[in-house]
Scaffold this motif. Structure first.
Motif, PDB file in Angstrom:
ATOM      1  N   ILE A  96     -17.472  81.475  23.739  1.00  0.00           N
ATOM      2  CA  ILE A  96     -16.172  80.808  23.719  1.00  0.00           C
ATOM      3  C   ILE A  96     -15.248  81.415  24.775  1.00  0.00           C
ATOM      4  N   LYS A  97     -15.277  82.744  24.899  1.00  0.00           N
ATOM      5  CA  LYS A  97     -14.447  83.411  25.905  1.00  0.00           C
ATOM      6  C   LYS A  97     -14.877  83.009  27.316  1.00  0.00           C
ATOM      7  N   SER A  98     -16.183  82.981  27.559  1.00  0.00           N
ATOM      8  CA  SER A  98     -16.689  82.640  28.885  1.00  0.00           C
ATOM      9  C   SER A  98     -16.338  81.201  29.258  1.00  0.00           C
ATOM     10  N   GLN A 129     -20.350  78.125  14.190  1.00  0.00           N
ATOM     11  CA  GLN A 129     -19.171  78.725  14.818  1.00  0.00           C
ATOM     12  C   GLN A 129     -18.679  77.876  15.986  1.00  0.00           C
ATOM     13  N   LEU A 130     -19.591  77.425  16.838  1.00  0.00           N
ATOM     14  CA  LEU A 130     -19.195  76.634  18.001  1.00  0.00           C
ATOM     15  C   LEU A 130     -18.608  75.288  17.576  1.00  0.00           C
ATOM     16  N   LYS A 131     -19.130  74.716  16.510  1.00  0.00           N
ATOM     17  CA  LYS A 131     -18.583  73.446  16.030  1.00  0.00           C
ATOM     18  C   LYS A 131     -17.188  73.627  15.430  1.00  0.00           C
ATOM     19  N   ARG A 132     -16.934  74.800  14.863  1.00  0.00           N
ATOM     20  CA  ARG A 132     -15.566  75.079  14.388  1.00  0.00           C
ATOM     21  C   ARG A 132     -14.629  75.261  15.573  1.00  0.00           C
ATOM     22  N   ALA A 133     -15.131  75.896  16.629  1.00  0.00           N
ATOM     23  CA  ALA A 133     -14.290  76.141  17.808  1.00  0.00           C
ATOM     24  C   ALA A 133     -14.039  74.867  18.603  1.00  0.00           C
ATOM     25  N   TYR A 134     -15.028  73.966  18.610  1.00  0.00           N
ATOM     26  CA  TYR A 134     -14.916  72.716  19.367  1.00  0.00           C
ATOM     27  C   TYR A 134     -15.237  71.549  18.423  1.00  0.00           C
ATOM     28  N   PRO A 135     -14.312  71.243  17.500  1.00  0.00           N
ATOM     29  CA  PRO A 135     -14.608  70.263  16.444  1.00  0.00           C
ATOM     30  C   PRO A 135     -14.923  68.860  16.945  1.00  0.00           C
ATOM     31  N   ASP A 136     -14.458  68.505  18.132  1.00  0.00           N
ATOM     32  CA  ASP A 136     -14.702  67.155  18.650  1.00  0.00           C
ATOM     33  C   ASP A 136     -15.926  67.076  19.558  1.00  0.00           C
TER      34      ASP A 136
END
Length: 296
Positions: free
Chosen positions: A273-275, A114-121
């Motif tokens: 992600i919100k934090s 999930q985090l890699k989808r949110a921050y792909p780079d």
């Protein structure tokens, strides 16, 4: 990856397809084609459900949204400046992933995806440091070697369930957890505690569970760290959303199944992600970190 995930659920379908093909060997061509088409449809249906688990699952947050886990300035700063982020998932069997059907379905791996989808780079690593059957005494013995030495930017510490099940003294457990929090904070990492799960095995000891959750929240408040309220989230699934326990807990009445881990990871990831976003835009920044943060 997909061969591993599909091998187990597809085997009954393929066996059924093979059996149908044998029975239909003497049938007209039109009947054979119909049977074959149905077998293909079943394979496609199973494949779709297996691949869907790599994205978001149908999972609602508690009414009013999931409780905020607090600021994560260290993680936010690393992401803002393109530096690698290391997250350590520390805990017992529900961190290790007991009850999941494949390693990909444990909560740390789901969270990483999930985090890699949110921050792909971004370069994000999530280390699974869960060991079944442990609680604070055993975890403290390996805290330095398996957590602090990894130089984490964020530690997600799931603790307290086995203390309830093993009738450990809640006060002594809380003292050890507070000591562990202090050591993790001294290393410079952000920290989120995860409280016990709402499940039949834990609910069988309501007074102990309630006391443990209250103590975790008290320690978190004293140490200014966040708590992901897993107990309340899972209670909402059962009581607020009328989900049967076997919808998210396996037959042992304690550990989550694939859907439970997926929803837990998803809500936790949403909170992280919100934090991070709040820190980025100057909202909810702790006073002792405001001047230390570079402008984002």
């Amino acid at each position: 990856m997909f061969s591993l995930l599909l091998s187990t659920p597809l085997s009954p379908v393929l066996a059924e397809g093979a059996s149908a093909a044998t029975i239909a060997s003497n049938e007209p061509d039109a009947v054979k084609k119909g049977i074959a088409a149905k077998a293909v449809d079943k394979v496609k249906e199973v494949a779709k459900s297996a691949t869907d688990i790599f994205s978001r699952v149908p999972c609602r947050a508690p009414k009013g949204g999931a409780q905020a886990i607090g600021a994560l300035p260290h993680v936010a700063g690393k992401l803002a400046f393109g530096e690698p982020v290391v997250i350590v998932a520390f805990g017992s069997s529900s961190t290790e992933g007991y009850g999941s059907t494949a390693p990909e379905f444990t909560y740390p791996n789901r969270l990483a995806a999930q985090l890699k989808r949110a921050y792909p780079d971004a370069d994000i690593t999530v280390l699974n440091r869960g060991k079944g059957g442990e609680d604070a005494p055993e975890m403290m013995a390996r805290l330095q070697a398996e957590v602090i030495n990894a130089k984490p930017d964020l530690v997600i510490w799931q603790v307290g369930t086995n203390a309830v099940l093993r009738n450990l003294d809640p006060g002594e457990t809380a003292k050890m957890i507070e000591d562990g929090i202090g050591r993790i904070q001294a290393s410079g990492a952000d920290l989120v505690l995860v409280d016990p799960q709402y499940s039949p095995a834990v609910n069988a000891k309501p007074e102990s569970a309630s006391k443990m959750i209250a103590l975790l929240n008290k320690v978190a408040a004293l140490r200014h760290v966040g708590v992901f309220p897993r107990f309340e989230v899972m209670r909402e699934w059962h009581e607020g959303q009328s989900m049967a326990f076997d919808s998210f807990v396996i037959a042992d009445g304690l550990h989550m199944n694939d859907w439970g881990y997926a929803c837990f990871a998803q809500l936790l990831g949403d909170n992280i992600i919100k934090s991070v976003g709040q820190i980025k835009y100057g909202v909810n920044v702790p006073a002792n970190t405001q001047q230390a943060q570079k402008p984002l």
